[in-house]
Design a protein around this motif. Structure first.
Motif, PDB file in Angstrom:
ATOM      1  N   GLU A 138       0.828  -1.208   0.000  1.00  0.00           N
ATOM      2  CA  GLU A 138       0.000   0.000   0.000  1.00  0.00           C
ATOM      3  C   GLU A 138       0.861   1.257   0.000  1.00  0.00           C
ATOM      4  O   GLU A 138       0.514   2.253  -0.635  1.00  0.00           O
ATOM      5  CB  GLU A 138      -0.934   0.003   1.209  1.00  0.00           C
ATOM      6  CG  GLU A 138      -1.769   1.270   1.349  1.00  0.00           C
ATOM      7  CD  GLU A 138      -2.574   1.612   0.112  1.00  0.00           C
ATOM      8  OE1 GLU A 138      -2.686   2.820  -0.198  1.00  0.00           O
ATOM      9  OE2 GLU A 138      -3.076   0.693  -0.571  1.00  0.00           O
ATOM     10  N   ASP A 139       1.987   1.237   0.709  1.00  0.00           N
ATOM     11  CA  ASP A 139       2.895   2.389   0.685  1.00  0.00           C
ATOM     12  C   ASP A 139       3.359   2.669  -0.742  1.00  0.00           C
ATOM     13  O   ASP A 139       3.396   3.826  -1.188  1.00  0.00           O
ATOM     14  CB  ASP A 139       4.124   2.134   1.563  1.00  0.00           C
ATOM     15  CG  ASP A 139       3.771   2.034   3.032  1.00  0.00           C
ATOM     16  OD1 ASP A 139       2.809   2.688   3.454  1.00  0.00           O
ATOM     17  OD2 ASP A 139       4.458   1.293   3.754  1.00  0.00           O
ATOM     18  N   ILE A 140       3.735   1.610  -1.445  1.00  0.00           N
ATOM     19  CA  ILE A 140       4.207   1.761  -2.820  1.00  0.00           C
ATOM     20  C   ILE A 140       3.065   2.203  -3.726  1.00  0.00           C
ATOM     21  O   ILE A 140       3.226   3.100  -4.569  1.00  0.00           O
ATOM     22  CB  ILE A 140       4.830   0.443  -3.321  1.00  0.00           C
ATOM     23  CG1 ILE A 140       6.061   0.096  -2.468  1.00  0.00           C
ATOM     24  CG2 ILE A 140       5.226   0.553  -4.791  1.00  0.00           C
ATOM     25  CD1 ILE A 140       6.637  -1.289  -2.727  1.00  0.00           C
ATOM     26  N   ALA A 141       1.891   1.606  -3.540  1.00  0.00           N
ATOM     27  CA  ALA A 141       0.737   1.981  -4.350  1.00  0.00           C
ATOM     28  C   ALA A 141       0.359   3.434  -4.116  1.00  0.00           C
ATOM     29  O   ALA A 141       0.012   4.165  -5.057  1.00  0.00           O
ATOM     30  CB  ALA A 141      -0.448   1.071  -4.021  1.00  0.00           C
ATOM     31  N   SER A 142       0.424   3.889  -2.876  1.00  0.00           N
ATOM     32  CA  SER A 142       0.084   5.274  -2.542  1.00  0.00           C
ATOM     33  C   SER A 142       0.990   6.245  -3.277  1.00  0.00           C
ATOM     34  O   SER A 142       0.543   7.270  -3.795  1.00  0.00           O
ATOM     35  CB  SER A 142       0.190   5.487  -1.029  1.00  0.00           C
ATOM     36  OG  SER A 142      -0.053   6.826  -0.677  1.00  0.00           O
ATOM     37  N   ALA A 143       2.284   5.914  -3.322  1.00  0.00           N
ATOM     38  CA  ALA A 143       3.225   6.768  -4.050  1.00  0.00           C
ATOM     39  C   ALA A 143       2.957   6.720  -5.549  1.00  0.00           C
ATOM     40  O   ALA A 143       3.040   7.735  -6.244  1.00  0.00           O
ATOM     41  CB  ALA A 143       4.659   6.342  -3.742  1.00  0.00           C
ATOM     42  N   ALA A 144       2.619   5.549  -6.054  1.00  0.00           N
ATOM     43  CA  ALA A 144       2.346   5.412  -7.484  1.00  0.00           C
ATOM     44  C   ALA A 144       1.135   6.231  -7.897  1.00  0.00           C
ATOM     45  O   ALA A 144       1.096   6.804  -9.000  1.00  0.00           O
ATOM     46  CB  ALA A 144       2.137   3.942  -7.835  1.00  0.00           C
ATOM     47  N   ARG A 145       0.138   6.311  -7.018  1.00  0.00           N
ATOM     48  CA  ARG A 145      -1.077   7.079  -7.340  1.00  0.00           C
ATOM     49  C   ARG A 145      -0.789   8.564  -7.513  1.00  0.00           C
ATOM     50  O   ARG A 145      -1.575   9.296  -8.119  1.00  0.00           O
ATOM     51  CB  ARG A 145      -2.125   6.887  -6.241  1.00  0.00           C
ATOM     52  CG  ARG A 145      -2.650   5.465  -6.123  1.00  0.00           C
ATOM     53  CD  ARG A 145      -3.792   5.396  -5.118  1.00  0.00           C
ATOM     54  NE  ARG A 145      -4.065   4.021  -4.730  1.00  0.00           N
ATOM     55  CZ  ARG A 145      -3.795   3.513  -3.539  1.00  0.00           C
ATOM     56  NH1 ARG A 145      -3.246   4.280  -2.592  1.00  0.00           N
ATOM     57  NH2 ARG A 145      -4.072   2.258  -3.266  1.00  0.00           N
ATOM     58  N   LYS A 146       0.317   9.016  -6.961  1.00  0.00           N
ATOM     59  CA  LYS A 146       0.662  10.436  -7.070  1.00  0.00           C
ATOM     60  C   LYS A 146       1.346  10.769  -8.385  1.00  0.00           C
ATOM     61  O   LYS A 146       1.623  11.937  -8.667  1.00  0.00           O
ATOM     62  CB  LYS A 146       1.576  10.836  -5.905  1.00  0.00           C
ATOM     63  CG  LYS A 146       0.945  10.664  -4.536  1.00  0.00           C
ATOM     64  CD  LYS A 146       1.961  10.934  -3.439  1.00  0.00           C
ATOM     65  CE  LYS A 146       1.382  10.649  -2.068  1.00  0.00           C
ATOM     66  NZ  LYS A 146       2.370  10.818  -0.987  1.00  0.00           N
ATOM     67  N   ILE A 147       1.661   9.758  -9.187  1.00  0.00           N
ATOM     68  CA  ILE A 147       2.364   9.979 -10.445  1.00  0.00           C
ATOM     69  C   ILE A 147       1.349  10.074 -11.573  1.00  0.00           C
ATOM     70  O   ILE A 147       0.580   9.137 -11.800  1.00  0.00           O
ATOM     71  CB  ILE A 147       3.370   8.849 -10.723  1.00  0.00           C
ATOM     72  CG1 ILE A 147       4.402   8.766  -9.592  1.00  0.00           C
ATOM     73  CG2 ILE A 147       4.072   9.078 -12.058  1.00  0.00           C
ATOM     74  CD1 ILE A 147       5.372   7.611  -9.727  1.00  0.00           C
ATOM     75  N   ASN A 148       1.339  11.176 -12.261  1.00  0.00           N
ATOM     76  CA  ASN A 148       0.380  11.392 -13.345  1.00  0.00           C
ATOM     77  C   ASN A 148       0.946  10.822 -14.636  1.00  0.00           C
ATOM     78  O   ASN A 148       1.429  11.544 -15.505  1.00  0.00           O
ATOM     79  CB  ASN A 148       0.092  12.889 -13.492  1.00  0.00           C
ATOM     80  CG  ASN A 148      -1.021  13.157 -14.470  1.00  0.00           C
ATOM     81  OD1 ASN A 148      -1.701  12.239 -14.930  1.00  0.00           O
ATOM     82  ND2 ASN A 148      -1.239  14.419 -14.797  1.00  0.00           N
ATOM     83  N   ALA A 149       0.897   9.504 -14.749  1.00  0.00           N
ATOM     84  CA  ALA A 149       1.442   8.827 -15.925  1.00  0.00           C
ATOM     85  C   ALA A 149       0.595   7.602 -16.230  1.00  0.00           C
ATOM     86  O   ALA A 149       0.037   6.973 -15.332  1.00  0.00           O
ATOM     87  CB  ALA A 149       2.893   8.422 -15.702  1.00  0.00           C
ATOM     88  N   GLU A 150       0.527   7.249 -17.507  1.00  0.00           N
ATOM     89  CA  GLU A 150      -0.242   6.077 -17.925  1.00  0.00           C
ATOM     90  C   GLU A 150       0.459   4.789 -17.492  1.00  0.00           C
ATOM     91  O   GLU A 150      -0.181   3.819 -17.094  1.00  0.00           O
ATOM     92  CB  GLU A 150      -0.418   6.093 -19.445  1.00  0.00           C
ATOM     93  CG  GLU A 150      -1.221   4.921 -19.991  1.00  0.00           C
ATOM     94  CD  GLU A 150      -1.374   4.990 -21.499  1.00  0.00           C
ATOM     95  OE1 GLU A 150      -1.909   4.024 -22.081  1.00  0.00           O
ATOM     96  OE2 GLU A 150      -0.948   6.005 -22.096  1.00  0.00           O
TER      97      GLU A 150
END
Length: 559
Positions: free
Chosen positions: A378-390
């Motif tokens: 979830e920590d990694i997913a949370s950071a990934a959600r902040k990246i505006n990329a496809e």
């Protein structure tokens, strides 16, 4: 210091006026800093701007004081703040000031105990103003400050000691707000309203000391009060990100604000309470505060007309403002989509030096993790959600994090997640160096994988217990060199073990040795050691960087 600062145990109305004017100015020059902390995708307005405008309205009133009466000062401070209150943060601030004013109004001069009681009353009114109070907000901060004030006022009558203690408690409480609200923790920020209150209070102290408030750059949070690193953000990561998955459909589409003035004679306080209950039935984010002289209303609703009609039964409406939050939401979504890029990068690492290296290489998100502190999926997913990329490429940079990175793929929507199984930070850095933003995804994945697969990395650390590995006997505290997961050298000297490790990794085809020194190695020692490595291997280029990693004296690569 001015002669105006003379009474150390009491505050006159003229000094109180000076204090709040300085507080307002401090908010004004720092409002952009407060605004930058707002994490919500569809804000009613900017927190710092709203709080500043609220204070400016209060200051406009107290500047019209015709006497040195504390009662008159209190009345103008409270009414000016209520009239100028904007957004949730401004309204809450106005209630803090109203409660404070209620207490000090009966004093000729304010002593430490009355100041503390005023803060306590302000905190109570602020909590009462919000239908569903949340901890981790300005409410938590002001309550902590008020409780500290009441405690300190029992032990000292010094105004300066009281103010300083209250500020310190406020900053301590503010630093804990990310642990109380997950949205703050994910964004790596403290609560914006709480920060605004601290900013105001700093100015109030400067006003008491008759010091001039100037520029904003001097008034950031102290190092001890900055938000602490969570599992998903370094504490110096001040950029704000929108989580696209949070930009869904709104439950209520219109932000509605207005005043009720010229209250009808038959209206009672109970009628104001009934209005508040009705607004909670037709909307949320309800604030309905005031008394029989004026009421301030804020509500998110799909039926602004119903809110206005109900309010008309109590009195006249003034300064009506209705904002279409649905359109704000659409604009945010459109902006987010327009700025979306094909590929984003996420790296996991431990050490401020490594974090800086990845950020310099334009990695979109860097989260903390490594030995002894593996981030969760979830920590990694949370950071990934902040990246505006496809498409998002994740570099776990540790064999114990690869599985969590893989699991994070199921937790992120609207993005394609690709995990490159980098087992150490040198592999991750090499992978990023071989990334091209202009190349297609498939080509980047192939190039990055081929590049890091050829990296031979080693680590130098210490043994935490006695053990036997193969034929090698290792004592607790021994320095050990690790290559490909195996302990290949051991000794009592960091430099000797590191040289032995490099020697075992070296062959005629190797051209570059890169050393990353950790937090326990002094810069001058690392530089001297790099020169020794260069002298030992004159035909090889030796590169030194600060990694800042804990536990490991050196992380290195030979290629």
């Amino acid at each position: 210091m001015s002669s105006a600062y003379s009474n150390k145990t009491h505050i006159t109305a003229s000094v109180m006026k000076r204090m709040f004017i300085a507080g307002g100015k401090m908010l004004e020059v720092n409002k952009a800093q407060v605004d930058a902390l707002n994490v919500f995708p569809v804000p009613d307005g900017d927190t710092g701007t709203n709080m500043s405008l609220t204070m400016m309205s209060a200051i406009k009133e107290i500047n019209q004081l015709s006497s040195t009466s504390m009662a008159e000062f209190s009345d103008k401070l409270a009414k000016g703040a209520l009239r100028g209150a904007r957004g949730n943060s401004g309204v809450i601030l106005s209630q803090i000031l109203k409660g404070f004013s209620n207490v000090i109004a009966g004093c000729e001069e304010v002593d430490a105990r009355n100041f503390a009681k005023g803060l306590r009353e302000g905190a109570q009114l602020a909590y009462n103003a919000v239908s569903k109070p949340k901890e981790g907000t300005i409410l938590t901060v002001v309550r902590g400050m008020a409780e500290e004030a009441m405690d300190v006022a029992k032990r000292t009558n010094s105004i300066e000691k009281l103010l300083n203690a209250v500020l310190a408690k406020g900053e301590e409480t503010l630093a804990k707000t990310p642990d109380m609200l997950d949205v703050l923790k994910r964004a790596g920020v403290v609560d914006s309203g709480g920060f605004g209150l601290i900013t105001l209070f700093k100015g109030i102290i400067m006003g008491y000391l008759d010091q001039e408030v100037t520029g904003a750059e001097e008034y950031a949070l102290s190092e001890t009060a900055k938000p602490q690193a969570s599992d998903s953000d370094f504490p110096d990561d001040s950029e704000m990100f929108v989580d696209y998955e949070s930009l869904g459909e709104l439950d209520f589409g219109y932000c509605t604000e207005f005043f009720i003035i010229n209250i009808k004679k038959r209206t009672t306080v109970t009628d104001i309470d009934k209005l508040r209950d009705y607004l909670n039935e037709i909307g949320n984010s309800v604030i309905c505060i005031g008394d029989l002289s004026m009421v301030k209303v804020h509500v998110h609703t799909n039926n602004p007309g119903k809110a206005l009609s109900k309010a008309l039964t109590l009195g006249e409406l003034d300064k009506i403002k209705i904002e279409n939050m649905m359109e704000q939401n659409r604009q945010l979504r459109a902006k987010y989509e327009a700025e979306r890029k094909p590929i984003g990068l996420l790296a996991v690492c431990s050490g401020e030096g490594f974090s800086a290296i990845f950020k310099d290489l334009l990695v979109d998100q860097v989260i903390e993790g490594g030995q002894t502190m593996n981030p969760s999926a979830e920590d990694i997913a949370s950071a990934a959600r902040k990246i505006n990329a496809e498409n998002i490429i994740i570099l776990p940079n540790n064999k114990n994090i690869i599985l969590s990175a893989e699991q994070s793929r199921t937790l992120v929507q609207r993005r394609n997640i690709f995990v490159l199984p980098t087992k150490d930070i040198p592999q991750g850095i090499t992978a990023v160096l071989n990334y091209s933003p202009d190349a297609p995804l498939k080509e980047n994945l192939e190039n990055m994988t081929a590049a890091f697969s050829n990296i031979d990395a080693g680590q130098v650390t210490y043994a935490v217990r006695d053990t036997v590995i193969g034929k090698r006997s290792i004592k607790k505290g021994n320095i050990i060199g690790i290559d490909k997961g195996d302990i290949v050298t051991c000794g009592k000297s960091v430099e000797k073990v590191t040289l032995d490790l490099i020697g075992g990794m070296m062959n005629p085809d190797k051209e570059v040795v890169t050393l990353y020194y950790g937090s326990d190695v002094k810069e001058e020692d690392a530089e001297a050691f790099a020169e020794k490595v260069q002298a030992t291997y004159p035909d090889v280029e030796v590169i030194l960087h600060y990694g800042g990693q804990p536990l490991y004296y050196y992380v290195l690569s030979v290629e």
